[in-house]
Design a protein around this motif. Structure first.
Motif, PDB file in Angstrom:
ATOM      1  N   ASP A  82       0.802  -1.225   0.000  1.00  0.00           N
ATOM      2  CA  ASP A  82       0.000   0.000   0.000  1.00  0.00           C
ATOM      3  C   ASP A  82       0.837   1.279   0.000  1.00  0.00           C
ATOM      4  OD1 ASP A  82       1.001  -0.104   2.521  1.00  0.00           O
ATOM      5  OD2 ASP A  82      -0.901   0.113   3.572  1.00  0.00           O
ATOM      6  N   HIS A  83       2.131   1.147  -0.148  1.00  0.00           N
ATOM      7  CA  HIS A  83       2.968   2.352  -0.124  1.00  0.00           C
ATOM      8  C   HIS A  83       2.712   3.258  -1.321  1.00  0.00           C
ATOM      9  CE1 HIS A  83       6.360   1.134   2.853  1.00  0.00           C
ATOM     10  NE2 HIS A  83       5.204   1.387   3.425  1.00  0.00           N
ATOM     11  N   GLY A  84       2.718   4.568  -1.058  1.00  0.00           N
ATOM     12  CA  GLY A  84       2.418   5.500  -2.137  1.00  0.00           C
ATOM     13  C   GLY A  84       3.622   6.300  -2.590  1.00  0.00           C
ATOM     14  N   VAL A  85       3.406   7.109  -3.634  1.00  0.00           N
ATOM     15  CA  VAL A  85       4.450   8.021  -4.107  1.00  0.00           C
ATOM     16  C   VAL A  85       3.857   9.426  -4.113  1.00  0.00           C
ATOM     17  CG1 VAL A  85       5.471   6.261  -5.583  1.00  0.00           C
ATOM     18  CG2 VAL A  85       3.761   7.796  -6.528  1.00  0.00           C
ATOM     19  N   TYR A  86       4.714  10.417  -4.294  1.00  0.00           N
ATOM     20  CA  TYR A  86       4.230  11.792  -4.379  1.00  0.00           C
ATOM     21  C   TYR A  86       3.755  12.071  -5.798  1.00  0.00           C
ATOM     22  CZ  TYR A  86       6.149  12.310   0.230  1.00  0.00           C
ATOM     23  OH  TYR A  86       6.396  12.146   1.566  1.00  0.00           O
ATOM     24  N   ASP A  87       2.431  12.092  -5.954  1.00  0.00           N
ATOM     25  CA  ASP A  87       1.813  12.193  -7.273  1.00  0.00           C
ATOM     26  C   ASP A  87       2.293  13.383  -8.094  1.00  0.00           C
ATOM     27  OD1 ASP A  87       0.306   9.984  -7.003  1.00  0.00           O
ATOM     28  OD2 ASP A  87      -1.509  11.031  -6.330  1.00  0.00           O
ATOM     29  N   ARG A  88       2.373  14.527  -7.441  1.00  0.00           N
ATOM     30  CA  ARG A  88       2.653  15.746  -8.203  1.00  0.00           C
ATOM     31  C   ARG A  88       4.135  15.918  -8.496  1.00  0.00           C
ATOM     32  NH1 ARG A  88      -1.364  17.121  -4.526  1.00  0.00           N
ATOM     33  NH2 ARG A  88       0.279  17.603  -3.055  1.00  0.00           N
ATOM     34  N   LEU A  89       4.985  15.291  -7.693  1.00  0.00           N
ATOM     35  CA  LEU A  89       6.427  15.411  -7.933  1.00  0.00           C
ATOM     36  C   LEU A  89       6.841  14.494  -9.082  1.00  0.00           C
ATOM     37  CD1 LEU A  89       8.005  15.513  -4.349  1.00  0.00           C
ATOM     38  CD2 LEU A  89       7.207  17.398  -5.782  1.00  0.00           C
ATOM     39  N   SER A  90       7.901  14.879  -9.766  1.00  0.00           N
ATOM     40  CA  SER A  90       8.389  14.057 -10.863  1.00  0.00           C
ATOM     41  C   SER A  90       9.013  12.777 -10.303  1.00  0.00           C
ATOM     42  CB  SER A  90       9.430  14.823 -11.674  1.00  0.00           C
ATOM     43  OG  SER A  90      10.615  14.937 -10.915  1.00  0.00           O
ATOM     44  N   ASP A  93      12.256  13.612  -8.717  1.00  0.00           N
ATOM     45  CA  ASP A  93      12.078  14.325  -7.445  1.00  0.00           C
ATOM     46  C   ASP A  93      11.601  13.396  -6.339  1.00  0.00           C
ATOM     47  OD1 ASP A  93      13.002  16.732  -8.308  1.00  0.00           O
ATOM     48  OD2 ASP A  93      11.038  17.610  -8.710  1.00  0.00           O
ATOM     49  N   LYS A  96      14.646  11.923  -5.158  1.00  0.00           N
ATOM     50  CA  LYS A  96      15.502  12.899  -4.470  1.00  0.00           C
ATOM     51  C   LYS A  96      15.134  13.009  -2.989  1.00  0.00           C
ATOM     52  CE  LYS A  96      16.972  15.865  -8.230  1.00  0.00           C
ATOM     53  NZ  LYS A  96      16.684  17.088  -8.984  1.00  0.00           N
ATOM     54  N   VAL A  97      13.820  12.967  -2.706  1.00  0.00           N
ATOM     55  CA  VAL A  97      13.380  13.054  -1.317  1.00  0.00           C
ATOM     56  C   VAL A  97      14.085  11.972  -0.493  1.00  0.00           C
ATOM     57  CG1 VAL A  97      11.413  12.798   0.242  1.00  0.00           C
ATOM     58  CG2 VAL A  97      11.130  14.030  -1.918  1.00  0.00           C
ATOM     59  N   ARG A 141      12.889   3.147  -5.730  1.00  0.00           N
ATOM     60  CA  ARG A 141      13.007   3.827  -4.448  1.00  0.00           C
ATOM     61  C   ARG A 141      13.684   2.938  -3.407  1.00  0.00           C
ATOM     62  NH1 ARG A 141       7.528   6.362  -2.462  1.00  0.00           N
ATOM     63  NH2 ARG A 141       7.026   4.216  -1.978  1.00  0.00           N
TER      64      ARG A 141
END
Ligand SMILES: Nc1ncnc2c1ncn2[C@@H]1O[C@H](COP(=O)(O)OP(=O)(O)OP(=O)(O)O)[C@@H](O)[C@H]1O
Ligand SMILES: [Mg+2]
Lengths: 287, 228
Positions: A82-90, A93, A96-97, A141
């Motif tokens: 269920d892990h997500g990603v940052y939708d709006r970031l490329s 990016d 990079k986080v 990731r």
């Protein structure tokens, strides 16, 4: 590398895991198989210290999980279903986080994206990725931190066969580079081609374990030969000398269309052990 | 501590892409510039729009954006990934809080451009303090709500009460009597005085009580829900 002893866990009086003992060797791909709701995710959470067990012990890197230091944890890559990603970031990016968090230079990003085949999509917002690409981003990731142990909760669930094979290659490449992989799946075929060792989890217990091929051989007690005739009929013969003559005759007479010996698969072993079909749920979902 | 900086940086990257949060930061500062320059009504108190909008901004933007950011991160399960990467809950909350506070301070900086230079330190001082309270309230809602929907249904009424009551209090005495217990109304009063000398003990007391309540509620929400 990873050992568990007598893990028990229940939620609100309902026992999910009752006495799980595992010993996973370094540099292998270990597959935990079981139907939906068997407790696979729960067991991963316990092994990775996200959840406490009611009783039992977990050792990772030879230490009790509770005693793992920050540095130990940096060598463990965890990907839950269920892990997500940052939708709006490329895509880049997003990575990079995690470079920033783990103190990894950004130069690792290109390599990780190359590895999972997303180098061309580095600038795309994560929201624009297809399901398969998203799965690969999540893998990138965890690959980024060059983990010594990888926990992958259903890494290929719901993906097309091409992406699935691609991910299998990635996982095997990691193992060949010395990484220990612990994954869960309800896909028996996947387990057969991908895992060095599997354990079948059912109703809170490990009901069978070992190398996939060895488990299948152990359950090969039917030993049948199935023949499909040109006329359309099916006949099956016992796997013995007596049948040889009859089968030979069918070939001589040119009546034989196909011939198979019926080795059990992990799937049939599982059904035999539990009377349950593993992917029943998935079949309903895709029906 | 370094991770708080990482979260801050991540949020900064997201600013221009996250329209719902971005509009919160921009709306009132832009409206202030517009109204102060375009609308001239005789007998209108000096810097009427700057003072009114500053307080509305303070009661709205930080609450809405902090709650939205945290609840989105919960809903999309990115927060779990951060926790897995050994980011501590307080590092995360500090990063988000600092980000929201900083951007709101930038907004306050824009709104301050109409003020006489001598008033600017006082103005920014009370904005800074008020924004901290609002950020804590927003974080409290974000921590308490398990998804964006429930966060919205919580922050809308809260933000309405805090940001609109100072305006309504101008027109209605009864509302004023109730509104004076809110930090936003006290900041509105301070904004009118615009000097450190004129600060009444009552205002300070109410601000402190509001701040303490916000912090207590925040820790209660955190103890109950954690960041799961
Ligand atoms: N936090 C929780 N609270 C209560 N029950 C839980 C919790 N987590 C899991 N369970 C229950 O434990 C059982 C095992 O869940 P788990 O997610 O480990 O199964 P799974 O094998 O991973 O299934 P799937 O293949 O669908 O992912 C389920 O019956 C589930 O309802
Ligand atoms: Mg699961």
């Amino acid at each position: 590398m990873i050992t568990t002893k007598g893990i028990f866990k229940s939620f609100a009086g309902k026992t999910v895991l009752s006495g799980i003992d595992l010993d996973i060797k370094s540099g292998t791909v270990f597959g935990l198989l079981g139907p939906s709701g068997a407790g696979k995710t729960t067991l991963i959470k316990i092994i990775t210290g996200q959840l406490g067990a009611d009783s039992g012990e977990v050792h990772v890197f030879g230490k009790n999980v509770k005693d793992l230091t920050g540095d130990d944890k940096k060598q463990i890559g965890i990907m839950m279903d269920d892990h997500g990603v940052y939708d709006r970031l490329s895509v880049a990016d997003n990575l990079k986080v995690f470079c920033d968090i783990y103190g990894i230079p950004y130069s690792g990003i290109g390599k990780a994206l190359e590895e999972v085949g997303l180098a061309d999509s580095a600038k795309k917002p994560a929201a624009k990725l297809s399901k398969g690409m998203l799965a690969r981003l999540k893998l990138a990731r965890v690959f980024l931190i060059e983990p010594k142990i990888l926990f992958l909760d259903e890494p290929t669930s719901g993906l097309d066969p091409m992406t699935m094979k691609y991910i299998h290659r990635l996982i095997k490449a990691r193992r060949d580079a010395g990484c220990t992989v612990f994954l869960t799946t309800h896909n028996m075929e996947e387990a057969t081609v991908l895992c060095d060792e599997v354990a079948l989890l059912n109703e809170g217990k490990i009901v069978e374990r070992g190398q996939p091929s060895e488990i299948c051989r152990r359950y090969n007690h039917q030993k049948k030969i199935n023949i499909h005739l040109k006329t359309g009929g099916d006949v099956s013969f016992a796997h013995d000398a007596e049948s040889a003559g009859e089968i030979g005759r069918l070939i001589e007479q040119g009546r034989l269309e196909t011939i198979h010996s019926s080795e059990p698969t992990l799937e049939t072993v599982f059904i035999e052990l539990t009377g349950r079909k593993l992917e029943a749920e998935e079949e309903i979902r895709y029906a | 501590m370094r991770n708080a900086g990482v979260i801050f940086k991540k949020q900064l990257k997201d600013t221009l892409k996250n329209k719902t949060v971005l509009i919160q930061f921009i709306m009132f500062p832009a409206m202030t510039l517009l109204m102060e320059n375009a609308v001239k009504i005789p007998d209108m108190p000096e810097l009427f729009f700057t003072k009114l909008f500053s307080v509305m901004f303070l009661g709205m933007a930080p609450i809405t954006s902090a709650a939205a950011i945290i609840s989105e991160e919960k809903e999309k399960n990115t927060l779990r990934v951060l926790m897995m990467a050994n980011v501590k809950p307080w590092e995360y909350l500090l990063g988000v809080g600092l980000y929201v506070w900083t951007l709101c301070m930038a907004g306050a900086g824009i709104m301050a451009t109409g003020l006489p230079a001598s008033d600017i330190p006082f103005y920014l001082g009370i904005m800074a303090a008020g924004l901290v309270i609002s950020v804590v309230i927003g974080a409290c809602i974000g921590v308490f709500a398990s998804n964006q929907m429930s966060a919205t249904s919580l922050f809308v009424p809260v933000m309405m009460v805090f940001s609109f009551s100072p305006m309504l209090a101008m027109f209605n005495d009864k509302i004023e009597k109730v509104a004076r217990v809110f930090y936003t109304q006290q900041l509105r009063v301070l904004m009118n005085q615009m000097s450190f000398e004129g600060i009444k003990t009552e205002s300070i007391l109410i601000l402190v009580v509001n701040a303490v309540l916000a912090v207590v509620l925040f820790f209660a929400a955190f103890r109950k829900k954690g960041l799961e």
